[in-house]
Scaffold this active site. Structure first.
Site, mmCIF file in Angstrom:
data_model
loop_
_atom_site.group_PDB
_atom_site.id
_atom_site.type_symbol
_atom_site.label_atom_id
_atom_site.label_comp_id
_atom_site.label_asym_id
_atom_site.label_seq_id
_atom_site.Cartn_x
_atom_site.Cartn_y
_atom_site.Cartn_z
ATOM 1 N N ASP A 12 0.819 -1.204 0.000
ATOM 2 C CA ASP A 12 0.000 0.000 0.000
ATOM 3 C C ASP A 12 0.860 1.265 0.000
ATOM 4 O OD1 ASP A 12 0.860 -0.673 2.576
ATOM 5 O OD2 ASP A 12 -0.955 0.054 3.547
ATOM 6 N N PHE A 13 1.967 1.251 0.738
ATOM 7 C CA PHE A 13 2.901 2.376 0.752
ATOM 8 C C PHE A 13 3.479 2.589 -0.644
ATOM 9 C CE2 PHE A 13 7.332 3.752 0.884
ATOM 10 C CZ PHE A 13 7.225 4.971 1.540
#
Length: 185
Positions: free
Chosen positions: A26-27
């Site tokens: 997600d980062f």
């Protein structure tokens, strides 16, 4: 957690498969968008994270795992992360303020801790949007344990860099790339 993104923008960088080497995909989704000049928006609604367990050991493992990920993804966090903790930041701030304006550093330190505690309690109350499901004494104990163990958990993240996640064990490389560690036969 959850994220909404435009499929065509994700496909431009190889789709979801291109992020399979990361535990914190997600980062890296977000980073790929911002690197290309896109802006991110965060929901005004808090994301509920309902763990299936809520014991202290599980919480500490999650905090340690996140620290390991941050250190591998953003290496300068080794220096900065401890400075974001209540007791360390309070000690540094109380020393600096007492040096500048000759006030008792212990009084400043106690005020800092009290203010941090009250702000954490207030924030949690706002996020819960109702009365808390535990007593104030329970919160005090949990808060103190979390703050007191922060440095210990950070140190553990440095000395035990492998991550156990679900059914695998992974070695994190600089840049956040995760490589599965194969069990020795």
């Amino acid at each position: 957690m959850s994220a909404l993104m435009r499929k065509d923008l994700l496909e431009e960088v190889g789709g979801i498969a291109a992020f399979g080497q990361y535990l914190a995909e997600d980062f890296f989704f977000a980073k790929s968008f911002t690197d290309r000049g896109y802006k991110l928006r965060i929901s005004t609604q808090p994301a509920w994270q309902n763990s299936y367990t809520s014991d202290i050991e599980t919480f500490q493992k999650r905090i340690t795992r996140w620290a390991k990920l941050r250190i591998a993804m953003i290496p300068h966090m080794i220096l900065l992360e401890p400075l974001s903790e209540c007791f360390v930041l309070g000690a540094m701030a109380s020393w600096a303020i007492s040096y500048l304006i000759q006030i008792d550093p212990f009084a400043i330190y106690l005020f800092h801790i009290l203010l941090w505690f009250l702000l954490d309690y207030t924030l949690l109350s706002i996020i819960q949007n109702s009365s808390l499901s535990f007593s104030r004494i329970d919160f005090v104990i949990a808060w103190l344990l979390r703050e007191l163990f922060a440095f210990v958990l950070f140190t553990r993240a440095l000395w035990e860099p492998d991550i156990r996640w679900r059914t695998g064990t992974y070695k994190l490389k600089w840049g956040g790339i995760a490589e599965e560690v194969k069990p020795k036969l």
